[in-house]
Structure formats: structure tokens, C-alpha cells
Design a protein around this motif. Structure first.
Motif, PDB file in Angstrom:
ATOM      1  N   ALA A 162      16.483 -46.157 -50.808  1.00 25.21           N
ATOM      2  CA  ALA A 162      16.792 -46.764 -52.113  1.00 25.21           C
ATOM      3  C   ALA A 162      16.278 -45.865 -53.217  1.00 25.21           C
ATOM      4  N   ASP A 163      17.116 -45.623 -54.229  1.00 27.30           N
ATOM      5  CA  ASP A 163      16.751 -44.794 -55.392  1.00 27.30           C
ATOM      6  C   ASP A 163      17.035 -45.581 -56.665  1.00 27.30           C
ATOM      7  N   LEU A 164      16.173 -45.354 -57.659  1.00 22.18           N
ATOM      8  CA  LEU A 164      16.354 -45.961 -58.980  1.00 22.18           C
ATOM      9  C   LEU A 164      17.026 -44.934 -59.873  1.00 22.18           C
ATOM     10  N   ARG A 165      18.255 -45.245 -60.304  1.00 19.94           N
ATOM     11  CA  ARG A 165      19.046 -44.298 -61.090  1.00 19.94           C
ATOM     12  C   ARG A 165      19.474 -44.937 -62.406  1.00 19.94           C
ATOM     13  N   GLN A 166      20.205 -44.103 -63.187  1.00 19.10           N
ATOM     14  CA  GLN A 166      20.655 -44.524 -64.511  1.00 19.10           C
ATOM     15  C   GLN A 166      22.130 -44.153 -64.660  1.00 19.10           C
ATOM     16  N   THR A 167      22.914 -45.079 -65.207  1.00 17.50           N
ATOM     17  CA  THR A 167      24.359 -44.844 -65.312  1.00 17.50           C
ATOM     18  C   THR A 167      24.680 -43.671 -66.223  1.00 17.50           C
ATOM     19  N   SER A 168      23.915 -43.463 -67.261  1.00 14.13           N
ATOM     20  CA  SER A 168      24.099 -42.343 -68.191  1.00 14.13           C
ATOM     21  C   SER A 168      22.762 -42.089 -68.866  1.00 14.13           C
ATOM     22  N   MET A 169      22.756 -41.148 -69.819  1.00 13.84           N
ATOM     23  CA  MET A 169      21.497 -40.824 -70.492  1.00 13.84           C
ATOM     24  C   MET A 169      20.929 -42.031 -71.223  1.00 13.84           C
ATOM     25  N   LEU A 170      21.788 -42.866 -71.748  1.00 16.97           N
ATOM     26  CA  LEU A 170      21.334 -44.048 -72.475  1.00 16.97           C
ATOM     27  C   LEU A 170      21.811 -45.326 -71.807  1.00 16.97           C
ATOM     28  N   GLY A 171      22.268 -45.207 -70.527  1.00 18.19           N
ATOM     29  CA  GLY A 171      22.800 -46.374 -69.840  1.00 18.19           C
ATOM     30  C   GLY A 171      21.712 -47.175 -69.167  1.00 18.19           C
ATOM     31  N   GLU A 172      22.160 -48.220 -68.425  1.00 16.70           N
ATOM     32  CA  GLU A 172      21.241 -49.131 -67.760  1.00 16.70           C
ATOM     33  C   GLU A 172      20.773 -48.545 -66.432  1.00 16.70           C
ATOM     34  N   LYS A 173      19.703 -49.128 -65.936  1.00 16.39           N
ATOM     35  CA  LYS A 173      19.158 -48.748 -64.630  1.00 16.39           C
ATOM     36  C   LYS A 173      19.845 -49.569 -63.547  1.00 16.39           C
ATOM     37  N   TYR A 174      19.927 -48.957 -62.334  1.00 15.30           N
ATOM     38  CA  TYR A 174      20.472 -49.683 -61.185  1.00 15.30           C
ATOM     39  C   TYR A 174      19.823 -49.110 -59.918  1.00 15.30           C
ATOM     40  N   VAL A 175      19.930 -49.858 -58.831  1.00 18.08           N
ATOM     41  CA  VAL A 175      19.370 -49.460 -57.544  1.00 18.08           C
ATOM     42  C   VAL A 175      20.516 -48.934 -56.675  1.00 18.08           C
ATOM     43  N   ALA A 176      20.380 -47.703 -56.198  1.00 19.36           N
ATOM     44  CA  ALA A 176      21.392 -47.065 -55.350  1.00 19.36           C
ATOM     45  C   ALA A 176      20.880 -47.051 -53.908  1.00 19.36           C
ATOM     46  N   LEU A 177      21.683 -47.605 -52.989  1.00 24.11           N
ATOM     47  CA  LEU A 177      21.371 -47.603 -51.566  1.00 24.11           C
ATOM     48  C   LEU A 177      22.280 -46.606 -50.861  1.00 24.11           C
ATOM     49  N   SER A 178      21.726 -45.887 -49.882  1.00 22.66           N
ATOM     50  CA  SER A 178      22.514 -44.876 -49.163  1.00 22.66           C
ATOM     51  C   SER A 178      21.871 -44.608 -47.801  1.00 22.66           C
ATOM     52  N   PRO A 179      22.655 -44.090 -46.843  1.00 22.09           N
ATOM     53  CA  PRO A 179      22.065 -43.696 -45.553  1.00 22.09           C
ATOM     54  C   PRO A 179      21.106 -42.533 -45.750  1.00 22.09           C
ATOM     55  N   PRO A 180      20.168 -42.315 -44.840  1.00 26.26           N
ATOM     56  CA  PRO A 180      19.196 -41.213 -45.003  1.00 26.26           C
ATOM     57  C   PRO A 180      19.873 -39.855 -44.873  1.00 26.26           C
ATOM     58  N   ALA A 181      19.464 -38.929 -45.721  1.00 21.48           N
ATOM     59  CA  ALA A 181      20.023 -37.567 -45.697  1.00 21.48           C
ATOM     60  C   ALA A 181      19.264 -36.720 -44.681  1.00 21.48           C
TER      61      ALA A 181
END
Length: 427
Positions: free
Chosen positions: A94-113
Motif C-alpha cells: 500500500a502506498d499513499l499517493r496524490q492525484t496531482s500536485m494540488l490534488g487529493e490523497k488516496y491509497v494505492a494498492l498493488s502486488p509486490p514488485a
């Protein structure tokens, strides 16, 4: 005024229901709250400004929402609601990301790299801190860029560039050749990577062995100074010995060179002898085997049944024949046994021996001085009664036996030798 009243009434009505505040109101564009879903808890070191009802995405597709954000010790714990149709591995990250420079935060789920997916993410599972993270904030990027531009040495880039131009100006071919050689060298190192690793492991084992033998090495180092002092004291003798050894080598070389022709000649003369021995083949070892059982053949033991054998021997102990065999003179009748002499019954006549090949003549041997003559054995003194020898009266009278059948010894007989032979035959 009417609008404010309706707002208060709506708030009271909403308060009377199961409502936890404005965080329960879904955000525009968020995931649908209806349908079946499962819940997953994620631990973050820092969630920044993540709020409930934020999106949960997989491959930039919204698949759920954040239900709750709470503090657990020194890290944040986030509860996610994910649709049942979303299939994720049990070791998802799970990673905490941002939609854009001034966008909202969201949680991104993905398989392990770089890791094989294991299992499946199910309701109630937890993603620990080791599989969670966040992207850098815009403020952090700008702060780092400001530190680099203001005090990070960017001003020295011009100086570095100018000095590099001065150093490389007019030497482009050499630099290009150097880069090619460096590429070849690095390629060779890459090809020999396994050998290098094995060598490093060998050095590691050697270092470990030296570490275990540290006391022994220290003792050897402490013992070396006296040994070196002895060598230093004996330096003159060692030098003299090496000088003498050098002279010995020169003398040996001179002797070898001087005797080379004779050695070659001796080897050439020895060659025919070796050739004849080679031609003899297995006959020579077989003949040597007969020596161990002479005068019987080596297969005589096959005819013996038991630990003894009966042997009948007829011995002709005629004195004249014995004496003739010893002295090499004719025996009875003055004749030596000829080829037609009868043999014992039952004894087969031996086959004639094969003729031996002629051997090269041996080099002449040095003459030896003649041996001193052996003194003759004195005869026994005569007895007073008969005047003849007590040991050998027949020899003293040059005859033995009585009556008409008495025989005399052949003329020229050595009386001393005859006396020794007849000494044991007297009564």
C-alpha cells in the motif's frame, strides 16, 4: 432566516440517526458505498492529510474508500473498504499517493514488485509498515530543490565544467581510448565475476584461518628474530658453501662432458646384451624359478600327497670315482663317464638345451695378482709298530685293500688330498 432554520432542523434530524459527521458523506467521484466489500487495515508511518472517504485505487481505478484513520502509538492505522470483485495477493503493498500536485490523497494498492505474489488478501487482513509507504510531498521536493540551489554547490558546477573542458581540450582521442579500455576492463571483470567471488571467499576463509592461528603466528613472529640472527651470524659460511657448491657444479659438468663419449660407448655395447635378454622373454624368469626347487622340477610338489615322500637312492661310493670326480681325472678303468653312460631306471633323458645366442665380448678385465700357494697338509707320523701312517696306512704304502683284488692309486695322486678324503673311512 428561513434557510438557517432549515439547516438547524436538518442537522438535528441527522444527529438523531447513526451519523458520525461529515466524514460519512461520500465525496463526489468516490467509490460507491453499496454492494459487498471486505475490510483491510494498513499501517502508515505518516498519512499526511489523508481523510476518511478518500479513494482506494488499484492501477488508477477506484475500488474502495478509506473508512477510518486513527493513531496507534507512533504510526497511523487506516481502515480500508474494498469491493469484493477486487482480487489482490496476500502480500500486497500500500502506498499513499496524490492525484496531482494540488490534488487529493488516496491509497494505492498493488502486488509486490520483484516478489512472487502469495495467497489472497481477505477480510480482516493487515498490511504492516514493511509493506507500506508514501510518495514525497511537493513541499518536500521544493525544499530540497531550494537547499540544492542555495547551498548545495550548484554555483561550483560552472567551475567544474570549465576545468573539465580545460583538462579534456585537445585530448579527446586519448580520453576516448581510455574509455574504451575502461569498458573492456569492466567487461572482463564482469566475465570473471564468478572467479572473483570465489577468490574473495577464499581470502575470507584464509583470513578466518589466520584469525584462529593468531597465537601461533604471534609465537612464530617472536621466534623469528633469534633465527634471523643465527642466519646473519652464519652468512659468511653460507656464502662459502654456495661458492663451493658452484665450483662442484662446474666440476661435475666438466666430468660429465669428459666422460660423455665413454658413457655413450658403454651404452651402445650394453645394447646387444639387453636385446638378447629381451629375446629370452619369459624363459629367463622360468629358468630362475627352477633354482628354488633344483634338482627337482617345480611341479614335483604336485606329485607328493601328504607331508613326506618315499625316496630310494642307490649311491656308488667308489673311492677312485669320487677322487676322480674331485680332481677331474679318470675314474675306474682310467675313463671318464661318457655320453653313453647308463642312467638310473625311470629317470627320463633330458632334452638337449637350446643353443644360446652369441653375446658380445666383454671388455678385458684388469689382471689380478696370483694367490699364494696353499701349503700341503703334512702326513701323520708313523707308528712305532708298523712304520705307516695311523690315519691312512694305505696311502702311505701307496695301496689300499688286501689280497689279489687290491688296487693302487693312480700315479700322480696327491697323497695329502687322498688322506683327507679317507680320514673318515678308517675304522
Amino acid at each position: 432566516m428561513r434557510t438557517a432554520a432549515w439547516t438547524v432542523v436538518g442537522s438535528l434530524l441527522l444527529t438523531g440517526c447513526e451519523f458520525n459527521g461529515w466524514y460519512d458523506v461520500p465525496l463526489p467521484g468516490g467509490a460507491a458505498s453499496d454492494g459487498h466489500a471486505y475490510h483491510v487495515t494498513v499501517d502508515f508511518r505518516d498519512v499526511l492529510d489523508l481523510v476518511p472517504q478518500s479513494a482506494v485505487k488499484v492501477d488508477d481505478v477506484t475500488v474502495g474508500a478509506v473508512e477510518k484513520v486513527e493513531l496507534d502509538g507512533w504510526h497511523a492505522r487506516v481502515r480500508l473498504r474494498i469491493a469484493d470483485s477486487v482480487k489482490l495477493p496476500g502480500n500486497a503493498v500500500a502506498d499513499l499517493r496524490q492525484t496531482s500536485m494540488l490534488g487529493e490523497k488516496y491509497v494505492a494498492l498493488s502486488p509486490p514488485a520483484g516478489t512472487r505474489p502469495v495467497g489472497r488478501l481477505r477480510d480482516g487482513d493487515r498490511i504492516p509498515l514493511s509493506r507500506s509507504g508514501r510518495n514525497p510531498e511537493v513541499e518536500e521536493v521544493l525544499s530540497a530543490l531550494s537547499a540544492l540551489l542555495n547551498g548545495g554547490g550548484v554555483a561550483q558546477l560552472k567551475t567544474i565544467t570549465v576545468e573539465l573542458n580545460k583538462a579534456l581540450g585537445g585530448r579527446e582521442d586519448r580520453v576516448r581510448s581510455l574509455l574504451k579500455q575502461l569498458d573492456t576492463f569492466l567487461g572482463g571483470l564482469d566475465d570473471q565475476r564468478a572467479e572473483i567471488v570465489r577468490a574473495l571467499k577464499g581470502v575470507d576463509r584464509l583470513a578466518e584461518r589466520l584469525r584462529k592461528e593468531k597465537n601461533t603466528i604471534a609465537l612464530a613472529v617472536d621466534t623469528m628474530p633469534p633465527a634471523l640472527k643465527v642466519l646473519a651470524d652464519q652468512r659468511r659460511d653460507l656464502t662459502k658453501m654456495l661458492t663451493a657448491l658452484s665450483g662442484l657444479g662446474r666440476t661435475g659438468t666438466r666430468v660429465v662432458n669428459a666422460s660423455r663419449a665413454d658413457t655413450v660407448a658403454d651404452l651402445k655395447k650394453l645394447r646387444p646384451v639387453l636385446q638378447e635378454l629381451n629375446k629370452a622373454g619369459d624363459d629367463l624368469p622360468d629358468s630362475l624359478e627352477i633354482l628354488t626347487t633344483y634338482p627337482f622340477p617345480r611341479n614335483a610338489t604336485d606329485a607328493v600327497k601328504g607331508d613326506y615322500v618315499n625316496l630310494k637312492i642307490t649311491a656308488d661310493l667308489d673311492l677312485a670315482d669320487l677322487y676322480g670326480n674331485v680332481t677331474g681325472k679318470p675314474g675306474k678303468g682310467g675313463k671318464s663317464p661318457g655320453p653313453g653312460t647308463p642312467r638310473l631306471p625311470g629317470v627320463p633323458t633330458p632334452a638337449p638345451l637350446p643353443s644360446l645366442p652369441s653375446l658380445p665380448s666383454a671388455p678385458p678385465l684388469p689382471s689380478t695378482p696370483p694367490l699364494p700357494s696353499t701349503p700341503s697338509v703334512p702326513s701323520a707320523p708313523p707308528t712305532p709298530s708298523s712304520g705307516s701312517s695311523l690315519l691312512c696306512p694305505p696311502v702311505c704304502t701307496a695301496a689300499y685293500g688286501t689280497g689279489s683284488g687290491s688296487r693302487r692309486l693312480p700315479p700322480g695322486t696327491d697323497t695329502g688330498l687322498a688322506e683327507l678324503m679317507l680320514k673318515g673311512m678308517l675304522p
